[in-house]
Design a protein around this motif. Sequence first.
Motif, PDB file in Angstrom:
ATOM      1  N   SER A 229      21.888  93.058  -3.421  1.00 41.92           N
ATOM      2  CA  SER A 229      22.456  93.393  -4.725  1.00 41.92           C
ATOM      3  C   SER A 229      23.211  92.206  -5.304  1.00 41.92           C
ATOM      4  N   ALA A 230      23.131  92.042  -6.639  1.00 38.88           N
ATOM      5  CA  ALA A 230      23.829  90.938  -7.294  1.00 38.88           C
ATOM      6  C   ALA A 230      25.342  91.051  -7.156  1.00 38.88           C
ATOM      7  N   SER A 231      25.861  92.249  -6.954  1.00 38.57           N
ATOM      8  CA  SER A 231      27.309  92.438  -6.855  1.00 38.57           C
ATOM      9  C   SER A 231      27.882  91.909  -5.542  1.00 38.57           C
ATOM     10  N   VAL A 232      27.042  91.717  -4.521  1.00 38.81           N
ATOM     11  CA  VAL A 232      27.522  91.226  -3.218  1.00 38.81           C
ATOM     12  C   VAL A 232      26.797  89.969  -2.764  1.00 38.81           C
ATOM     13  N   LYS A 233      25.854  89.487  -3.537  1.00 39.85           N
ATOM     14  CA  LYS A 233      25.034  88.340  -3.133  1.00 39.85           C
ATOM     15  C   LYS A 233      25.889  87.069  -3.071  1.00 39.85           C
ATOM     16  N   PRO A 234      25.824  86.308  -1.968  1.00 41.79           N
ATOM     17  CA  PRO A 234      26.610  85.068  -1.869  1.00 41.79           C
ATOM     18  C   PRO A 234      25.909  83.896  -2.546  1.00 41.79           C
ATOM     19  N   LEU A 235      26.610  82.774  -2.626  1.00 41.28           N
ATOM     20  CA  LEU A 235      26.072  81.592  -3.290  1.00 41.28           C
ATOM     21  C   LEU A 235      24.808  81.070  -2.626  1.00 41.28           C
ATOM     22  N   SER A 236      24.776  81.073  -1.302  1.00 39.52           N
ATOM     23  CA  SER A 236      23.620  80.517  -0.603  1.00 39.52           C
ATOM     24  C   SER A 236      22.333  81.231  -0.979  1.00 39.52           C
ATOM     25  N   VAL A 237      22.430  82.525  -1.252  1.00 36.30           N
ATOM     26  CA  VAL A 237      21.258  83.301  -1.651  1.00 36.30           C
ATOM     27  C   VAL A 237      20.973  83.121  -3.135  1.00 36.30           C
ATOM     28  N   TYR A 238      22.025  83.073  -3.936  1.00 33.99           N
ATOM     29  CA  TYR A 238      21.842  82.977  -5.392  1.00 33.99           C
ATOM     30  C   TYR A 238      21.319  81.612  -5.811  1.00 33.99           C
ATOM     31  N   LEU A 239      21.717  80.551  -5.130  1.00 37.05           N
ATOM     32  CA  LEU A 239      21.312  79.210  -5.553  1.00 37.05           C
ATOM     33  C   LEU A 239      19.808  79.004  -5.477  1.00 37.05           C
ATOM     34  N   GLN A 240      19.153  79.663  -4.520  1.00 41.72           N
ATOM     35  CA  GLN A 240      17.713  79.479  -4.422  1.00 41.72           C
ATOM     36  C   GLN A 240      16.973  80.060  -5.621  1.00 41.72           C
ATOM     37  N   SER A 241      17.600  80.983  -6.354  1.00 39.02           N
ATOM     38  CA  SER A 241      16.994  81.529  -7.566  1.00 39.02           C
ATOM     39  C   SER A 241      17.253  80.657  -8.783  1.00 39.02           C
ATOM     40  N   MET A 242      18.054  79.593  -8.635  1.00 40.69           N
ATOM     41  CA  MET A 242      18.372  78.699  -9.745  1.00 40.69           C
ATOM     42  C   MET A 242      17.528  77.425  -9.705  1.00 40.69           C
ATOM     43  N   ALA A 243      16.470  77.412  -8.929  1.00 41.46           N
ATOM     44  CA  ALA A 243      15.681  76.187  -8.757  1.00 41.46           C
ATOM     45  C   ALA A 243      15.074  75.704 -10.062  1.00 41.46           C
ATOM     46  N   ASN A 244      14.789  76.602 -10.996  1.00 41.71           N
ATOM     47  CA  ASN A 244      14.100  76.224 -12.229  1.00 41.71           C
ATOM     48  C   ASN A 244      15.021  76.135 -13.438  1.00 41.71           C
ATOM     49  N   VAL A 245      16.325  76.191 -13.231  1.00 46.32           N
ATOM     50  CA  VAL A 245      17.248  76.100 -14.358  1.00 46.32           C
ATOM     51  C   VAL A 245      17.504  74.632 -14.688  1.00 46.32           C
ATOM     52  N   ASP A 246      18.277  74.408 -15.732  1.00 47.24           N
ATOM     53  CA  ASP A 246      18.644  73.058 -16.152  1.00 47.24           C
ATOM     54  C   ASP A 246      19.248  72.287 -14.977  1.00 47.24           C
ATOM     55  N   LYS A 247      18.796  71.052 -14.770  1.00 46.45           N
ATOM     56  CA  LYS A 247      19.217  70.277 -13.601  1.00 46.45           C
ATOM     57  C   LYS A 247      20.715  70.003 -13.602  1.00 46.45           C
ATOM     58  N   GLY A 248      21.287  69.769 -14.752  1.00 47.80           N
ATOM     59  CA  GLY A 248      22.725  69.542 -14.800  1.00 47.80           C
ATOM     60  C   GLY A 248      23.514  70.764 -14.368  1.00 47.80           C
ATOM     61  N   THR A 249      23.083  71.921 -14.837  1.00 50.93           N
ATOM     62  CA  THR A 249      23.743  73.166 -14.431  1.00 50.93           C
ATOM     63  C   THR A 249      23.564  73.422 -12.951  1.00 50.93           C
ATOM     64  N   LEU A 250      22.376  73.137 -12.423  1.00 55.91           N
ATOM     65  CA  LEU A 250      22.127  73.317 -10.998  1.00 55.91           C
ATOM     66  C   LEU A 250      23.016  72.388 -10.174  1.00 55.91           C
ATOM     67  N   MET A 251      23.166  71.135 -10.613  1.00 54.83           N
ATOM     68  CA  MET A 251      24.037  70.204  -9.900  1.00 54.83           C
ATOM     69  C   MET A 251      25.487  70.676  -9.928  1.00 54.83           C
TER      70      MET A 251
END
Length: 284
Positions: A229-251
Amino acid sequence: MSSADWRRPRVAWTWRGMHLALLLLLVVWCLGPLLLLAKFAFTPTQDILTQPLALFPNGFTTKNVDQAFTRYHIGQYFLNTVWVALGSWFVQVVVATTGGYVLSVLRPRWAKALSWAVLTTLFVPAVVLLIPLYQIIVDPPVGETLINSYLAVWLPAGASAFNVVLVSRFFDSLPREIFEAARVDGAGPVRVFWSIVLPMSRPILGVVSVFAVIASWKDFLWPFLVLKSASVKPLSVYLQSMANVDKGTLMAALAISTLIPVVMFLVFQRMFLRGAGLGGAVKG
């Protein structure tokens, strides 16, 4: 090298130069990636792609950090990770200190057999336990499913044989005379543990704390399976879903995710690097 060798200018300058070169190499090797990541967090995406090593060629920006917090809600996932790490740390410290206390200080008759059993679990690969542990979390013996509950991460984290062995070996080095004197004065096992053993164990508690928090902070596979669930998901799990976002935001998101490990090392580095300071305890 002898003191006479150090008095020779050629030898002294050669060794000092080598030490300085090694120090610079270690600084670049260890701090370089962190500093580069911090720079990317405040660098426009176009500059990251075209001039990654240039120092802000088109200026400094906070847009990446703003996007990470406002659009991608990185603060919520950061807080989720803090709760995961704190709970895992607490459970691991409780299990490691109490287990080490039983094996090293109390030493019941079955302590040796239990110690061998704990050591045996170190030879079992974690991946072998993945499916049975997941089935227990999905359908626990007591209560409802623990999926999307922090307990699904906290409780398995406590089953760390490495921490128990590490703490018990440290307790073995504590002076036994202090425990015997406390028992003569009427202190029970709980009082000895709380008032004597724990205050003398600050170095090893710092080491276990660093190991526990960093391991929990970077863990991906197990939180990915049980915290969906998004309400309990930690950063390590959420970051893998950000692979295709803006590179500056990902950094920027990646830089934010490194804050806790860096702070943990800065806070606990003295405990982590020094030995057990037992002089005051022995004199007392």
